[in-house]
Enzyme design. Structure first.
Site, PDB file in Angstrom:
ATOM      1  CB  CYS A 127      30.214  -9.072  38.056  1.00  0.00           C
ATOM      2  SG  CYS A 127      30.104 -10.194  39.470  1.00  0.00           S
ATOM      3  CG  ASP A 196      37.545 -12.703  40.786  1.00  0.00           C
ATOM      4  OD1 ASP A 196      36.717 -12.001  40.182  1.00  0.00           O
ATOM      5  OD2 ASP A 196      37.322 -13.224  41.892  1.00  0.00           O
TER       6      ASP A 196
HETATM    7  C1  RUB Z   1      32.857 -11.192  41.609  1.00  0.00           C
HETATM    8  C2  RUB Z   1      33.661 -10.559  40.513  1.00  0.00           C
HETATM    9  C3  RUB Z   1      34.209  -9.192  40.783  1.00  0.00           C
HETATM   10  C4  RUB Z   1      35.651  -9.327  41.291  1.00  0.00           C
HETATM   11  C5  RUB Z   1      36.190  -8.006  41.814  1.00  0.00           C
HETATM   12  O1  RUB Z   1      32.574 -12.541  41.355  1.00  0.00           O
HETATM   13  O2  RUB Z   1      33.956 -11.152  39.495  1.00  0.00           O
HETATM   14  O3  RUB Z   1      34.222  -8.440  39.603  1.00  0.00           O
HETATM   15  O4  RUB Z   1      35.723 -10.285  42.312  1.00  0.00           O
HETATM   16  O5  RUB Z   1      35.440  -7.595  42.938  1.00  0.00           O
HETATM   17  P1  RUB Z   1      31.816 -13.393  42.501  1.00  0.00           P
HETATM   18  P2  RUB Z   1      36.039  -6.562  43.988  1.00  0.00           P
HETATM   19  O6  RUB Z   1      30.524 -12.699  42.769  1.00  0.00           O
HETATM   20  O7  RUB Z   1      31.652 -14.747  41.887  1.00  0.00           O
HETATM   21  O8  RUB Z   1      32.721 -13.422  43.697  1.00  0.00           O
HETATM   22  O9  RUB Z   1      36.426  -5.334  43.224  1.00  0.00           O
HETATM   23  O10 RUB Z   1      34.890  -6.312  44.943  1.00  0.00           O
HETATM   24  O11 RUB Z   1      37.205  -7.204  44.663  1.00  0.00           O
END
Ligand code: RUB
Length: 309
Positions: A127, A196
């Protein structure tokens, strides 16, 4: 409802703003801006309005506890405020402080996590996590020679953002489709993913497919590192609350008329990785095992832990 609240909620819902850290900062900043521009004169009305604004923002995406924590740490002083000015000021100050601390945490995680990466390492990420990308970019900035496999992350294809971010940081990057994870894992030394939500038992809720990546890593003896600010820890899970896994519209997965009528489509956005597949959780407080999460939650909450049950 004020424009800034509804437009921020809509940006989060439609994923114009996405990623657990970014949505938390957007929520906190929107409340601070709302308080700054508040034109009412009544304290009790302000308390009601800010509670409603918080509810609207919280309703935008259900899974990332970062949003809940960002919003609650922004409005925490409102109920006990005795004047409208004090209530507004506390929202403005708390919201801005949360955003600054959140960005600092991501930078600190980058510095701490980069030490886990060795020259010549082959890495994988899934992701688009700013915390995980920060770690990899910092290692490369320090002169380490690494190669990264980044998953496409269907259906939103956040992997395209990731390969752009990594390429901008000068990282040797290869995009793979999600179903190639296990094939490629035999070449990988370390996995870096974001979070998350992290539960009190150290399980990880992150983009759907993360659990497959971590299980494949476990099978191939690759190290699994979760990069997570501690405001992604969910203290409510200590008292039995479960994390709602968001399901999104099937239009994100298939085009109209593409599959026979009557065939159902299931589009979960996140999944849960049990703690046993995670080696390290890299936070702004340092690196810990999943088993240490509970203790950090208890320490951070202090007496307010009793309000959570
Ligand atoms: C994003 C996702 C990321 C986490 C952490 O999912 O799963 O791995 O949110 O991101 P989506 P960060 O695209 O559905 O929001 O490290 O930037 O907080």
């Amino acid at each position: 409802m004020n424009d800034i609240i509804s437009s921020t909620a809509s940006d989060i819902l439609t994923m114009r703003v996405r990623g657990a850290g970014r949505i938390a900062r957007a929520g906190a900043t929107a409340l601070a801006t709302y308080a700054e521009n508040y034109s009412g004169h009544d304290l009790e009305q302000f308390k009601t309005d800010i509670r409603n604004a918080a509810e609207v923002l919280l309703g935008s995406r259900p899974t990332a506890v970062s949003l809940w924590n960002g919003i609650h740490s922004t409005i925490k002083g409102v109920e006990s405020a005795s004047t409208l000015e004090a209530a507004r000021d506390s929202v403005i100050v708390n919201g801005r402080e949360f955003s600054v601390a959140s960005e600092q945490a991501v930078r600190k995680i980058a510095r701490i996590g980069a030490k886990r990466i060795k020259d010549g390492d082959v890495l994988m990420t899934h992701c688009n996590s700013s915390a995980a990308i920060g770690v990899i970019a910092e290692a490369v900035r320090q002169g380490k020679d690494v190669k990264v496999y980044a998953t496409e992350s269907r259906p939103w294809r956040q992997g395209i953002l990731t390969v752009r971010d990594l390429s901008d940081a000068g990282v040797d990057t290869t995009l793979i489709i999600d179903s190639a994870v296990r094939t490629v894992m035999s070449r990988v030394d370390r996995v870096f993913v974001g979070a998350d939500t992290i539960t009190s038992s150290g399980s990880l809720i992150n983009k759907v497919g993360t659990s497959q990546v971590c299980m494949a890593a476990s099978e191939a003896r690759a190290e699994v590192n979760v990069c997570s600010e501690t405001y992604k820890f969910s203290p409510k899970t200590m008292f039995g609350d479960t994390v709602t896994i968001e399901e999104r519209d099937i239009g994100e997965v298939i085009r109209p008329g593409e599959i026979p009528e009557g065939v159902k489509v299931f589009n979960p956005v996140f999944d849960t990785t049990p703690a046993k597949y995670i080696d390290n959780i890299i936070t702004e407080l340092g690196i810990m095992s999943p088993g240490a999460v509970y203790g950090v939650m208890v320490k951070q909450l202090g007496d307010s832990i009793f309000d959570l049950e």
